[in-house]
Design an enzyme around this catalytic site. Structure first.
Site, PDB file in Angstrom:
ATOM      1  N   LYS A 137      14.567  -9.805  -3.564  1.00 23.12           N
ATOM      2  CA  LYS A 137      14.321  -9.622  -5.000  1.00 23.12           C
ATOM      3  C   LYS A 137      13.734  -8.244  -5.257  1.00 23.12           C
ATOM      4  O   LYS A 137      13.972  -7.647  -6.299  1.00 23.12           O
ATOM      5  CB  LYS A 137      13.340 -10.688  -5.510  1.00 23.12           C
ATOM      6  CG  LYS A 137      13.950 -12.059  -5.674  1.00 23.12           C
ATOM      7  CD  LYS A 137      12.869 -13.133  -5.787  1.00 23.12           C
ATOM      8  CE  LYS A 137      13.172 -14.310  -4.893  1.00 23.12           C
ATOM      9  NZ  LYS A 137      11.989 -15.088  -4.496  1.00 23.12           N
ATOM     10  N   LYS A 159       0.839  -1.204   0.000  1.00 19.94           N
ATOM     11  CA  LYS A 159       0.000   0.000   0.000  1.00 19.94           C
ATOM     12  C   LYS A 159       0.877   1.258   0.000  1.00 19.94           C
ATOM     13  O   LYS A 159       0.614   2.216  -0.721  1.00 19.94           O
ATOM     14  CB  LYS A 159      -0.872  -0.024   1.251  1.00 19.94           C
ATOM     15  CG  LYS A 159      -2.131   0.766   1.127  1.00 19.94           C
ATOM     16  CD  LYS A 159      -3.123   0.362   2.205  1.00 19.94           C
ATOM     17  CE  LYS A 159      -3.478   1.577   3.005  1.00 19.94           C
ATOM     18  NZ  LYS A 159      -3.907   1.284   4.353  1.00 19.94           N
ATOM     19  N   LYS A 194      18.175  -5.586   3.724  1.00 25.03           N
ATOM     20  CA  LYS A 194      17.873  -7.016   3.652  1.00 25.03           C
ATOM     21  C   LYS A 194      17.974  -7.483   2.191  1.00 25.03           C
ATOM     22  O   LYS A 194      17.469  -6.802   1.299  1.00 25.03           O
ATOM     23  CB  LYS A 194      16.431  -7.225   4.162  1.00 25.03           C
ATOM     24  CG  LYS A 194      15.950  -8.650   4.067  1.00 25.03           C
ATOM     25  CD  LYS A 194      14.428  -8.730   4.124  1.00 25.03           C
ATOM     26  CE  LYS A 194      13.961  -9.745   3.096  1.00 25.03           C
ATOM     27  NZ  LYS A 194      12.599  -9.927   2.852  1.00 25.03           N
TER      28      LYS A 194
END
Ligand code: ADP
Ligand code: TRP
Length: 326
Positions: A195, A112, A192
């Site tokens: 992808k 969101k 972190k």
């Protein structure tokens, strides 16, 4: 024997964070657990609309597990979508879980916050419910995952409790297994590895590409001569995940002494990782050229898990009142 279950989405090729955080610990558990691992192709649909890409990625991810040592005669490896009952189970869970709890999911909030309201689909909102169905349908005891999945595991337990409160003690509450050292593997930019951040290192790519990815790890701008701080360095953080205790101490000494550049450290990291992954890379290349072998493993895995699914669904349909009664 306890049952271990986990899943990984078929969105591209797994990275070093997926390998250390999930694939390796999951494979290790096959020796003393009943292991069920699947490739979450339904979950991939939330973000990937290219069907061929999902199909290809499913085979690659499966090949990763096999190349890294998943033994299909011990552990069940399968496609999430080969067990379509999980979507039915998700509907049953949906009916006892309230919207407010789903609105608090990090995955939904992150999607969101990206600000693309028209791309925020209902499957993203429902993601944790399908994941709970994945886990609960197999009566799983433990779920090996990286730290980012902990909230989803909490929600799974919450859904199971609510379902049990309404229909009786039918669902088992699972435990997450997170390995402290590799709970959050850093990517090439220090965030972190993910992808979604374009900061990944692909373990089974060619040596040449692996080197390129490692050389792109971001560091500060200290000169060769200056002493360096190993505790705040992405190269060192990654090196620690692959080197022995003595090798780590030596590299720490080099950093603190100075006259040791980040280029040297990156080369040492590359050599460690390349040596670690080379044997697995050979397995992977062979498998990806023999897709039938991968499909055979997936078929075997599906056959293994099917009786568990049928038993659970029969109980649940009866409890909630849908379907025919014999
Ligand atoms: P990504 O975040 O790259 O999309 P996935 O969501 O497909 O990766 O993650 C699959 C599994 O790998 C999950 O168990 C997740 O917790 C684990 N994982 C992903 N990234 C990392 C990381 N950087 N460190 C440790 N575990 C990770
Ligand atoms: N949400 C997990 C991820 O992004 C993938 C997943 C789907 C999963 N279903 C699961 C993980 C069930 C563990 C158990 O990585």
């Amino acid at each position: 024997m306890k049952r271990s279950l986990s899943g990984i989405k078929s969105t591209g090729i797994p990275h070093v964070g997926n390998y250390l955080g999930m694939i390796r610990p999951a494979i290790e558990l096959q020796n003393d657990h009943e292991a069920f691992y699947f490739i979450a192709d339904y979950h991939a649909l939330t973000t990937e609309k290219d069907g061929k890409a999902i199909y290809d990625s499913t085979l690659s991810v499966a090949a990763y597990f096999l190349a890294f040592g998943l033994d299909p005669s011990k552990a069940a490896l399968f496609r999430q979508s080969d067990v379509p009952e999980v979507t039915e189970m998700a509907w049953l869970l949906s009916s006892v879980y309230n919207m407010g709890s789903l609105e608090r999911a990090h995955s939904y909030k992150a999607a969101k916050d990206l600000g693309k309201a028209n791309e925020l689909n209902h499957a993203t909102f429902m993601y944790p419910v399908l994941m709970a169905a994945d886990i609960l349908i197999y009566n799983s005891d433990v779920v090996p995952v990286g730290a980012d999945q902990l909230q989803h595991l909490e929600m799974t337990r919450d859904m199971a409790s609510r379902f049990n409160a309404v229909y009786g003690e039918l669902l088992k509450l699972p435990e997450a297994i997170v390995n402290e050292n590799v709970a959050t593997v850093p990517g090439t930019d220090g965030r972190k590895m993910s992808k979604s951040y374009d900061n990944t290192i692909e373990p089974l790519t060619t040596s040449k590409k692996l080197k390129k990815q490692i050389m792109s790890v971001v560091t500060d701008v200290k000169t060769l001569e200056e002493p360096k701080d190993p505790t705040h360095c992405n190269v060192f953080a990654l090196y620690k995940l692959f080197a022995t205790h003595d090798e780590i101490e030596t590299m720490k000494g080099n950093y603190l002494a100075g006259n040791y550049g980040y280029g040297h450290a990156k080369l040492a990291l590359f050599e460690k990782m390349d040596a670690y992954f080379t044997p697995f890379r050979e397995n992977y290349t062979r498998l990806i050229e023999n897709p039938q072998e991968i499909e055979d493993a997936l078929t075997l895995g599906t056959e293994r898990v099917r009786p568990v699914v049928e038993e659970t669904m029969e109980k649940l349909r009866y409890a909630v009142g849908v379907g025919r009664r014999k």
